[in-house]
Design a protein around this motif. Structure first.
Motif, PDB file in Angstrom:
ATOM      1  N   LEU A 130       2.489  -5.403 -43.328  1.00 30.90           N
ATOM      2  CA  LEU A 130       3.117  -4.134 -43.696  1.00 30.90           C
ATOM      3  C   LEU A 130       2.204  -3.259 -44.545  1.00 30.90           C
ATOM      4  CD1 LEU A 130       6.697  -5.419 -44.588  1.00 30.90           C
ATOM      5  CD2 LEU A 130       5.944  -4.362 -42.451  1.00 30.90           C
ATOM      6  N   THR A 131       1.248  -3.861 -45.211  1.00 29.07           N
ATOM      7  CA  THR A 131       0.360  -3.097 -46.092  1.00 29.07           C
ATOM      8  C   THR A 131      -1.035  -2.923 -45.515  1.00 29.07           C
ATOM      9  OG1 THR A 131      -0.206  -5.128 -47.289  1.00 29.07           O
ATOM     10  CG2 THR A 131       1.632  -3.808 -48.146  1.00 29.07           C
ATOM     11  N   GLY A 132      -1.409  -3.739 -44.554  1.00 28.54           N
ATOM     12  CA  GLY A 132      -2.731  -3.623 -43.955  1.00 28.54           C
ATOM     13  C   GLY A 132      -2.882  -2.337 -43.170  1.00 28.54           C
ATOM     14  N   THR A 133      -4.084  -1.774 -43.187  1.00 31.96           N
ATOM     15  CA  THR A 133      -4.340  -0.512 -42.495  1.00 31.96           C
ATOM     16  C   THR A 133      -5.312  -0.653 -41.333  1.00 31.96           C
ATOM     17  OG1 THR A 133      -6.118   0.010 -44.072  1.00 31.96           O
ATOM     18  CG2 THR A 133      -3.905   0.823 -44.587  1.00 31.96           C
ATOM     19  N   ASN A 134      -5.775  -1.860 -41.081  1.00 29.18           N
ATOM     20  CA  ASN A 134      -6.733  -2.072 -39.994  1.00 29.18           C
ATOM     21  C   ASN A 134      -5.990  -2.433 -38.713  1.00 29.18           C
ATOM     22  OD1 ASN A 134      -9.124  -2.467 -38.570  1.00 29.18           O
ATOM     23  ND2 ASN A 134      -9.267  -4.622 -39.186  1.00 29.18           N
ATOM     24  N   TRP A 135      -6.101  -1.578 -37.702  1.00 28.52           N
ATOM     25  CA  TRP A 135      -5.473  -1.850 -36.395  1.00 28.52           C
ATOM     26  C   TRP A 135      -6.599  -1.911 -35.363  1.00 28.52           C
ATOM     27  CZ3 TRP A 135      -0.315  -2.766 -35.340  1.00 28.52           C
ATOM     28  CH2 TRP A 135       0.037  -2.836 -33.990  1.00 28.52           C
TER      29      TRP A 135
END
Length: 307
Positions: free
Chosen positions: A50-55
């Motif tokens: 939910l907090t990670g920004t790497n997709w």
């Protein structure tokens, strides 16, 4: 005869109960399906999803933080634009416009809600985005570029375009409900305000708007619900880049647009599971916002009753 009546009454009640419980069962089934599909992603990434920004599908690294940011910010921007316009439109149709004109304009406003979202998206691509890129964003950057919101190159597509498109799409919903809320205010309250010497605007502010706060808030939340789940129009104008940026000019991506873009192309289990986790996150965000709205409306209603 009396017994037949009671049998029919019991059958009717049983049918209503079945339909009501069926809706609840369907909701539980949808949540269970999303949890089952998304479990591998939650197991691998945990709450950091939910907090990670790497997709990065190639590296099989997924985080929904940027998607949640894009969804919430674009929806709040849409509310910021649409709420005052919608309340003003509803107030005009209910209290100011003559009845024939009010009916015609009300019908046209409601027709805006019937336009497919893909049509809004096409209009956004060919009309709104070029206008923002050549006129609005350069002007905002020149005069308000010291603010982080208006920094960066003017792409046209991006968070600002998505917010404006969403604002246009939710305005009919909010304004129509506001109009009905205003009409439900008893006529004697208006007459009492005028009788005490209030001007027409003071009457609208004190007798209509003040007594309609809960209804207006409910209309805004319904509009927010549509904005959170909107897919096609947002996908076509938001830029589809999963990044967190303070600038409204920068491209972004919402949870719904990510699912629409990548679900058919997902080639492995963790990718599919991550998209299902995004869908579950969208459901939880919508549920949280609607639950908060229910609490606020209930508290306002209780406060009004005490008065």
């Amino acid at each position: 005869m009396r017994r037949d009546y009671h049998i029919q009454d019991r059958l009717f009640q049983a049918g209503l109960r079945t339909f009501g419980l069926g809706i609840i069962a369907l909701l539980i089934a949808i949540v269970a399906l999303l949890m089952n599909l998304s479990w591998p992603a939650w197991k691998q990434f945990g709450l950091g999803f939910l907090t990670g920004t790497n997709w990065d599908p190639v590296a099989e690294q997924f985080g929904a933080g940027a998607l949640i940011y894009g969804t919430v910010v674009s929806s709040l921007l849409a509310l910021l634009i649409a709420t005052p316009i919608s309340v003003a439109v509803g107030l005009y149709l209910a209290e100011v416009a003559y009845t024939p004109l009010s009916k015609i304009l009300g019908f046209l406003v409601e027709m805006l809600a019937a336009i497919p979202s893909v049509v809004y998206g096409l209009w956004g691509i060919f009309v709104l985005a070029p206008w923002l890129r050549t006129s609005v964003q350069p002007w905002l950057g020149e005069y308000f570029g010291f603010l982080p919101l208006f920094q960066g190159p003017p792409y046209g597509v991006g968070m600002m375009a998505a917010g404006i498109i969403l604002a246009i799409m939710i305005t009919p919903t909010i304004s129509t409900i506001c109009r009905e809320v205003f009409k439900a205010i008893p006529r004697n309250q208006r007459e009492a305000a005028l009788g005490l010497g209030a001007t027409h605007w003071e009457m609208l502010r004190l007798a209509v708007l003040k007594n309609s706060r809960s209804g207006i808030f409910g209309a805004v939340i319904l509009g927010l619900g549509r904005a959170l789940g909107e897919t096609m129009a947002v996908t076509m104008v938001i830029g589809n880049r999963p990044e967190i940026s303070a600038s409204l000019f920068a491209p972004s991506q919402s949870m719904a647009s990510m699912i629409a873009n990548e679900y058919n192309e997902a080639s492995n289990q963790i990718h599919l599971s991550s998209l299902a986790a995004v869908g579950l996150s969208l459901f939880l965000v919508s549920l949280t916002i609607n639950a908060f709205a229910r609490i606020v409306i209930a508290s306002n209603t209780r406060g009004a009753k005490r008065k």
